[in-house]
Motif scaffolding. Structure first.
Motif, PDB file in Angstrom:
ATOM      1  N   UNK A 144      19.759  21.585  -3.248  1.00 29.45           N
ATOM      2  CA  UNK A 144      19.702  20.898  -4.547  1.00 29.45           C
ATOM      3  C   UNK A 144      18.339  20.257  -4.717  1.00 29.45           C
ATOM      4  N   UNK A 145      17.984  20.012  -5.964  1.00 31.22           N
ATOM      5  CA  UNK A 145      16.671  19.472  -6.281  1.00 31.22           C
ATOM      6  C   UNK A 145      16.786  17.980  -6.550  1.00 31.22           C
ATOM      7  N   UNK A 146      15.846  17.234  -5.980  1.00 29.98           N
ATOM      8  CA  UNK A 146      15.866  15.789  -6.113  1.00 29.98           C
ATOM      9  C   UNK A 146      14.594  15.299  -6.758  1.00 29.98           C
ATOM     10  N   UNK A 147      14.724  14.427  -7.730  1.00 23.54           N
ATOM     11  CA  UNK A 147      13.541  13.876  -8.389  1.00 23.54           C
ATOM     12  C   UNK A 147      12.815  12.933  -7.436  1.00 23.54           C
ATOM     13  N   UNK A 148      11.499  12.842  -7.565  1.00 23.23           N
ATOM     14  CA  UNK A 148      10.721  12.039  -6.604  1.00 23.23           C
ATOM     15  C   UNK A 148      10.978  10.541  -6.739  1.00 23.23           C
ATOM     16  N   UNK A 149      11.078  10.027  -7.951  1.00 17.49           N
ATOM     17  CA  UNK A 149      11.309   8.593  -8.126  1.00 17.49           C
ATOM     18  C   UNK A 149      12.465   8.390  -9.094  1.00 17.49           C
ATOM     19  N   UNK A 150      13.541   7.849  -8.577  1.00 19.55           N
ATOM     20  CA  UNK A 150      14.732   7.621  -9.391  1.00 19.55           C
ATOM     21  C   UNK A 150      15.775   6.990  -8.504  1.00 19.55           C
ATOM     22  N   UNK A 151      16.910   6.712  -9.091  1.00 16.10           N
ATOM     23  CA  UNK A 151      18.015   6.129  -8.337  1.00 16.10           C
ATOM     24  C   UNK A 151      18.441   7.048  -7.188  1.00 16.10           C
ATOM     25  N   UNK A 152      18.117   8.331  -7.360  1.00 20.39           N
ATOM     26  CA  UNK A 152      18.532   9.308  -6.361  1.00 20.39           C
ATOM     27  C   UNK A 152      17.803   9.130  -5.022  1.00 20.39           C
ATOM     28  N   UNK A 153      16.740   8.325  -5.021  1.00 20.26           N
ATOM     29  CA  UNK A 153      16.050   8.065  -3.760  1.00 20.26           C
ATOM     30  C   UNK A 153      17.006   7.543  -2.695  1.00 20.26           C
ATOM     31  N   UNK A 154      18.037   6.783  -3.121  1.00 23.82           N
ATOM     32  CA  UNK A 154      18.994   6.261  -2.145  1.00 23.82           C
ATOM     33  C   UNK A 154      19.649   7.423  -1.411  1.00 23.82           C
ATOM     34  N   UNK A 155      19.980   8.480  -2.164  1.00 19.99           N
ATOM     35  CA  UNK A 155      20.553   9.664  -1.540  1.00 19.99           C
ATOM     36  C   UNK A 155      19.591  10.227  -0.498  1.00 19.99           C
ATOM     37  N   UNK A 156      18.318  10.349  -0.879  1.00 19.32           N
ATOM     38  CA  UNK A 156      17.328  10.964   0.009  1.00 19.32           C
ATOM     39  C   UNK A 156      17.092  10.125   1.260  1.00 19.32           C
ATOM     40  N   UNK A 157      16.931   8.815   1.069  1.00 21.12           N
ATOM     41  CA  UNK A 157      16.654   7.979   2.249  1.00 21.12           C
ATOM     42  C   UNK A 157      17.854   7.986   3.192  1.00 21.12           C
ATOM     43  N   UNK A 158      19.075   8.017   2.644  1.00 22.00           N
ATOM     44  CA  UNK A 158      20.257   8.094   3.503  1.00 22.00           C
ATOM     45  C   UNK A 158      20.318   9.434   4.254  1.00 22.00           C
ATOM     46  N   UNK A 159      19.978  10.508   3.585  1.00 25.68           N
ATOM     47  CA  UNK A 159      19.992  11.828   4.235  1.00 25.68           C
ATOM     48  C   UNK A 159      18.965  11.843   5.367  1.00 25.68           C
ATOM     49  N   UNK A 160      17.812  11.241   5.122  1.00 27.04           N
ATOM     50  CA  UNK A 160      16.779  11.191   6.161  1.00 27.04           C
ATOM     51  C   UNK A 160      17.264  10.364   7.355  1.00 27.04           C
ATOM     52  N   UNK A 161      17.998   9.289   7.065  1.00 28.23           N
ATOM     53  CA  UNK A 161      18.455   8.396   8.135  1.00 28.23           C
ATOM     54  C   UNK A 161      19.576   9.005   8.978  1.00 28.23           C
ATOM     55  N   UNK A 162      20.522   9.668   8.319  1.00 29.57           N
ATOM     56  CA  UNK A 162      21.711  10.137   9.046  1.00 29.57           C
ATOM     57  C   UNK A 162      21.704  11.642   9.295  1.00 29.57           C
ATOM     58  N   UNK A 163      20.879  12.379   8.519  1.00 30.77           N
ATOM     59  CA  UNK A 163      20.847  13.838   8.643  1.00 30.77           C
ATOM     60  C   UNK A 163      22.058  14.509   8.021  1.00 30.77           C
ATOM     61  N   UNK A 164      22.838  13.768   7.236  1.00 26.66           N
ATOM     62  CA  UNK A 164      24.089  14.315   6.693  1.00 26.66           C
ATOM     63  C   UNK A 164      24.291  13.990   5.220  1.00 26.66           C
ATOM     64  N   UNK A 165      25.026  14.836   4.523  1.00 30.37           N
ATOM     65  CA  UNK A 165      25.486  14.517   3.170  1.00 30.37           C
ATOM     66  C   UNK A 165      26.724  15.340   2.846  1.00 30.37           C
ATOM     67  N   UNK A 166      27.459  14.914   1.828  1.00 30.63           N
ATOM     68  CA  UNK A 166      28.626  15.681   1.379  1.00 30.63           C
ATOM     69  C   UNK A 166      28.418  16.125  -0.064  1.00 30.63           C
ATOM     70  N   UNK A 167      28.982  17.288  -0.397  1.00 27.94           N
ATOM     71  CA  UNK A 167      28.994  17.775  -1.784  1.00 27.94           C
ATOM     72  C   UNK A 167      30.458  17.860  -2.194  1.00 27.94           C
ATOM     73  N   UNK A 168      30.787  17.224  -3.326  1.00 34.93           N
ATOM     74  CA  UNK A 168      32.184  17.106  -3.768  1.00 34.93           C
ATOM     75  C   UNK A 168      32.292  17.587  -5.218  1.00 34.93           C
TER      76      UNK A 168
END
Lengths: 209, 209
Positions: free
Chosen positions: A61-85
């Motif tokens: 999936x594509x993530x914008x560089x600066x937006x609320x979605x950064x929380x998603x990115x920083x969490x993925x970097x920290x844990x190496x995991x994400x879910x798609x629902x």
């Protein structure tokens, strides 16, 4: 009518954003769930999830560089995991609401009325109300140079869904599972099957299967 | 049911391909039109087109490294151009048929019964039967290291559509234009609007617009 590039660039910002976001066609409707290393959950709606490969099983999936979605990115970097629902008709308003600009210390699960759910396989929250859930481990992020967006790729480590939506050949009847589609930035659509078609071969008319 | 990674890798190939391709949710249904420097046209169905950005107006899609789709890629490299054409219910069988493995010297326009159409702006054929058509110039290709696929990005240089499907705020009513959606590898779906929702703000319930 025809609209050329110079005219697109000259359009009022919101008009242009609505227009260009509509041109893709129908888009997938998913919630991406993550958790920070401090245990704070995050949930965000994404309409840009695409299939990357089946072997190994990859989604991106594509993530914008600066937006609320950064929380998603920083969490993925920290844990190496994400879910798609998958988003269904029962939760589309809650799903839409996750696009609000919430502070990092606010969980969109709480703020938008959705329920986090965990398995032992993956360090990221699923959405309990979703009928098709996929757990992924981060494998790579490729920057799109043209505008600084990042294409994130994950490998599927877990799939959770009801047995009765999987056909004998592996096809998942996502319409039956209640999954909906998005168009533009804010339009939600349910679907009605036209047909499944047989594998295309030159010189042979495709048949309904 | 739960399916974990080791079990996905152990699945029969076609079953796995159907399963993993279904997990994205609904996908956009587009035909990508190109032409070689010798003037041979090519047309291929893609379900991986996504929005990349609105300013500049960018769209992207994922291309497999080895497949019939190579013709699309080599043509894009040669001319720097391609078109994206929405698939509607009237042409979905022809569109599906373009996924057959035709030789490079066979045009899928001829073989599948669709009509090429040109403008002066772009060196690539549009699909006459499509109701929403976008002409793009190639801007970059980013390789996804995990499986060698390439994420191709183009900038919109021209949009061709009927005036009456554009709302006052720029949103394009693609459902009214007849655009359909794909799930899995071979399933086609028409849509029915649920609602458009207002811009999400923390603490404010989204309203239908």
């Amino acid at each position: 009518m025809k609209i050329v590039n110079e005219n697109i660039l000259a359009l009022e910002k919101h008009y242009r954003t609505n227009l260009v976001n509509s041109l893709i066609g129908f888009k997938s409707a998913n919630l991406i769930g993550t958790i920070s290393k401090e245990g704070k959950t995050n949930l965000a709606i994404f309409s840009s999830v695409i299939h990357v490969g089946a072997n190994p099983p990859l989604m991106g999936f594509l993530m914008r560089p600066v937006s609320v979605e950064r929380h998603t990115y920083s969490n993925i970097k920290e844990t190496g995991c994400f879910t798609i629902n998958h988003i269904n008709k029962e939760i589309y308003k809650q799903a839409h609401q996750t696009s609000g600009r919430y502070d990092k210390n606010v969980s969109e699960f709480d703020a938008c009325g959705l329920t986090p759910e965990y398995t032992e396989t993956i360090k990221a929250p699923y959405v309990k109300e979703s009928t098709i859930k996929i757990g992924l481990r981060f494998v790579e992020g490729q920057e799109i140079k043209s505008n600084g967006t990042i294409f994130i790729v994950g490998e599927i480590v877990e799939i959770i869904l009801s047995d009765d939506v999987i056909a004998k050949d592996g096809y998942v009847d996502i319409e039956r599972a209640g999954t909906i589609a998005i168009s533009g930035l804010d339009s939600y659509h349910e679907t009605k099957s036209i047909a499944r078609l047989s594998y295309a071969k030159p010189g042979v008319e495709p048949k309904e299967i």
